[in-house]
Design an enzyme around this catalytic site. Structure first.
Site, PDB file in Angstrom:
ATOM      1  CG  LEU A 208      -1.872  -1.222   1.369  1.00 51.89           C
ATOM      2  CD1 LEU A 208      -2.777  -1.065   2.594  1.00 51.89           C
ATOM      3  CD2 LEU A 208      -2.723  -1.405   0.118  1.00 51.89           C
TER       4      LEU A 208
ATOM      5  CB  SER B  41      -6.089  -3.373  10.357  1.00 50.30           C
ATOM      6  OG  SER B  41      -6.632  -4.607   9.921  1.00 50.30           O
TER       7      SER B  41
ATOM      8  CE1 TYR C 142      -1.238  -5.823  11.244  1.00 53.50           C
ATOM      9  CE2 TYR C 142      -3.574  -6.364  11.313  1.00 53.50           C
ATOM     10  CZ  TYR C 142      -2.510  -5.763  10.680  1.00 53.50           C
ATOM     11  OH  TYR C 142      -2.696  -5.093   9.499  1.00 53.50           O
TER      12      TYR C 142
ATOM     13  CE  LYS D 113      -1.888  -2.198  11.431  1.00 50.78           C
ATOM     14  NZ  LYS D 113      -1.288  -1.130  10.617  1.00 50.78           N
TER      15      LYS D 113
HETATM   16  N1  LIG Z   1      -2.686  -5.812   3.023  1.00 52.07           N
HETATM   17  C1  LIG Z   1      -3.716  -5.936   3.830  1.00 52.07           C
HETATM   18  O1  LIG Z   1      -4.575  -6.810   3.653  1.00 52.07           O
HETATM   19  C2  LIG Z   1      -3.883  -4.966   4.993  1.00 52.07           C
HETATM   20  C3  LIG Z   1      -5.124  -4.919   5.635  1.00 52.07           C
HETATM   21  C4  LIG Z   1      -5.296  -4.016   6.694  1.00 52.07           C
HETATM   22  C5  LIG Z   1      -4.251  -3.181   7.091  1.00 52.07           C
HETATM   23  N2  LIG Z   1      -3.059  -3.270   6.448  1.00 52.07           N
HETATM   24  C6  LIG Z   1      -2.005  -2.359   6.908  1.00 52.07           C
HETATM   25  O2  LIG Z   1      -1.572  -1.595   5.814  1.00 52.07           O
HETATM   26  C7  LIG Z   1      -0.202  -1.226   5.997  1.00 52.07           C
HETATM   27  C8  LIG Z   1       0.569  -1.584   4.730  1.00 52.07           C
HETATM   28  O3  LIG Z   1       0.579  -2.997   4.621  1.00 52.07           O
HETATM   29  P1  LIG Z   1       0.908  -3.765   3.258  1.00 52.07           P
HETATM   30  O4  LIG Z   1      -0.199  -4.689   3.022  1.00 52.07           O
HETATM   31  O5  LIG Z   1       1.306  -2.789   2.218  1.00 52.07           O
HETATM   32  O6  LIG Z   1       2.146  -4.638   3.770  1.00 52.07           O
HETATM   33  P2  LIG Z   1       3.624  -4.803   3.186  1.00 52.07           P
HETATM   34  O7  LIG Z   1       4.214  -5.895   4.007  1.00 52.07           O
HETATM   35  O8  LIG Z   1       3.581  -4.943   1.707  1.00 52.07           O
HETATM   36  O9  LIG Z   1       4.301  -3.410   3.558  1.00 52.07           O
HETATM   37  C9  LIG Z   1       4.673  -3.073   4.872  1.00 52.07           C
HETATM   38  C10 LIG Z   1       5.976  -2.301   4.799  1.00 52.07           C
HETATM   39  O10 LIG Z   1       6.328  -1.888   6.129  1.00 52.07           O
HETATM   40  C11 LIG Z   1       7.740  -1.999   6.244  1.00 52.07           C
HETATM   41  N3  LIG Z   1       8.139  -2.104   7.654  1.00 52.07           N
HETATM   42  C12 LIG Z   1       7.945  -3.134   8.515  1.00 52.07           C
HETATM   43  N4  LIG Z   1       8.503  -2.856   9.709  1.00 52.07           N
HETATM   44  C13 LIG Z   1       9.054  -1.622   9.618  1.00 52.07           C
HETATM   45  C14 LIG Z   1       9.781  -0.787  10.516  1.00 52.07           C
HETATM   46  N5  LIG Z   1      10.063  -1.165  11.770  1.00 52.07           N
HETATM   47  N6  LIG Z   1      10.201   0.416  10.074  1.00 52.07           N
HETATM   48  C15 LIG Z   1       9.950   0.825   8.805  1.00 52.07           C
HETATM   49  N7  LIG Z   1       9.284   0.066   7.908  1.00 52.07           N
HETATM   50  C16 LIG Z   1       8.831  -1.137   8.308  1.00 52.07           C
HETATM   51  C17 LIG Z   1       8.074  -3.274   5.466  1.00 52.07           C
HETATM   52  O11 LIG Z   1       9.445  -3.345   5.127  1.00 52.07           O
HETATM   53  C18 LIG Z   1       7.158  -3.143   4.260  1.00 52.07           C
HETATM   54  O12 LIG Z   1       7.789  -2.479   3.179  1.00 52.07           O
HETATM   55  C19 LIG Z   1       0.267  -1.969   7.247  1.00 52.07           C
HETATM   56  O13 LIG Z   1       0.252  -1.084   8.341  1.00 52.07           O
HETATM   57  C20 LIG Z   1      -0.766  -3.055   7.424  1.00 52.07           C
HETATM   58  O14 LIG Z   1      -0.879  -3.442   8.770  1.00 52.07           O
HETATM   59  C21 LIG Z   1      -2.851  -4.122   5.409  1.00 52.07           C
END
Ligand SMILES: NC(=O)c1ccc[n+]([C@@H]2O[C@H](COP(=O)([O-])OP(=O)(O)OC[C@H]3O[C@@H](n4cnc5c(N)ncnc54)[C@H](O)[C@@H]3O)[C@@H](O)[C@H]2O)c1
Length: 266
Positions: free
Chosen positions: A17, A168, A179, A183
């Protein structure tokens, strides 16, 4: 608030995202400072989207006050020195942050989530809370502080900046101890932070997505998280970044958490 000519911090900008948000900011002629612990992914994003509009200082852990401060300072001076010779371009300001970094599992990746697994350990709980909740606040606070110190009001309302966090559906619906709690904390922080920053002209919003097509979806508990009520699929990253753009540009959006889940409930 316009995106054009403004700088935004994007955490988690190396993947999923956050990466799509960086892309959208560049398409709107804005600038992005990526903060991601994954330096290789962040550098790839800079190469593919253009080093004139995207900056990374390497690996940045959102839980480190010092690394976050260095990345903000580095990004601001990088973009402003790049634009120094263009007389028509005013000095570029940090206008906000889109906070997308996050983790699901513990660092050890040991079993700990789900009814047939062990209980979530204290160290797992602490780690997830630290990255997701405290890391989000660390960057939000430092970005807000920078905006307060540097920016004059950008429009007649007196707007100076925006903070957008990522909660989330699992946090709002009470799923997953570590988690989900982190959130829920991000969602709960939205209104108090909006109240604290209102007198400085900074808005705060949060997005609570359901399952989206990103690498994280594959590690969320359950191999195939349920699809939405309608449309019957998972979200696409551009649908998340479209909402981010709307929040940035619509000044009446403030202090709220928006579900982005196609009607799905946990
Ligand atoms: N994909 C889904 O279904 C979903 C649903 C609800 C919420 N989210 C939330 O959306 C956000 C983006 O998730 P995504 O799906 O793109 O996941 P993703 O794993 O593709 O991206 C997450 C990014 O966060 C970075 N990261 C992790 N720990 C870190 C730290 N300590 N410092 C800096 N960067 C760090 C990772 O390297 C990665 O690039 C997250 O907060 C996730 O919890 C995702």
């Amino acid at each position: 608030m316009h995106l054009q000519g403004n700088i935004f911090v994007v955490t988690g900008g190396a993947s999923g995202l956050g990466h799509q948000v960086v892309k959208s900011i560049v398409e709107q002629d804005g600038y992005a400072i990526i903060m991601d612990i994954n330096a290789t992914g962040a550098n790839k994003a800079v190469q593919s989207l253009g080093s004139d509009k995207v900056y990374s200082s390497g690996s940045v852990d959102v839980t480190s006050e010092e690394q976050v401060q260095r990345a903000i300072k580095g990004g601001l001076s990088y973009f402003n020195s790049n634009n120094k010779d263009k007389e028509s371009v005013p000095s570029l300001l940090l206008a906000g942050a889109v906070l997308c970094s996050g983790i699901v599992l513990s660092p050890q990746k040991i079993q700990g989530y789900g009814p047939d697994k062990h209980l979530t350990s204290y160290s797992q709980f602490k780690h997830v809370l630290s990255v997701n909740l405290l890391g989000t606040y660390n960057v939000a606070q430092q970005v807000a502080q920078t905006i307060i110190e540097n920016n004059k009001p950008l429009d007649e309302d007196g707007e100076r900046g925006i903070i957008i966090t990522t909660s989330s559906m699992l946090g709002l619906d009470g799923t997953l101890v570590g988690y989900g709690t982190s959130k829920a904390g991000i969602a709960g922080m939205t209104l108090p932070l909006a109240r604290e920053l209102a007198s400085f002209g900074i808005r705060v919003m949060s997005i609570a997505p359901g399952p989206f097509e990103t690498p994280m979806k594959n590690v969320l508990p359950g191999a195939n998280p349920p699809v939405s009520l309608f449309p019957k699929r998972h979200g696409y990253p551009h649908e998340f970044s479209d909402l981010v753009l709307q929040i940035i540009t619509n000044p009446m959006l403030n202090g709220s958490v928006i579900r982005l889940d196609g009607g799905l409930r946990g």
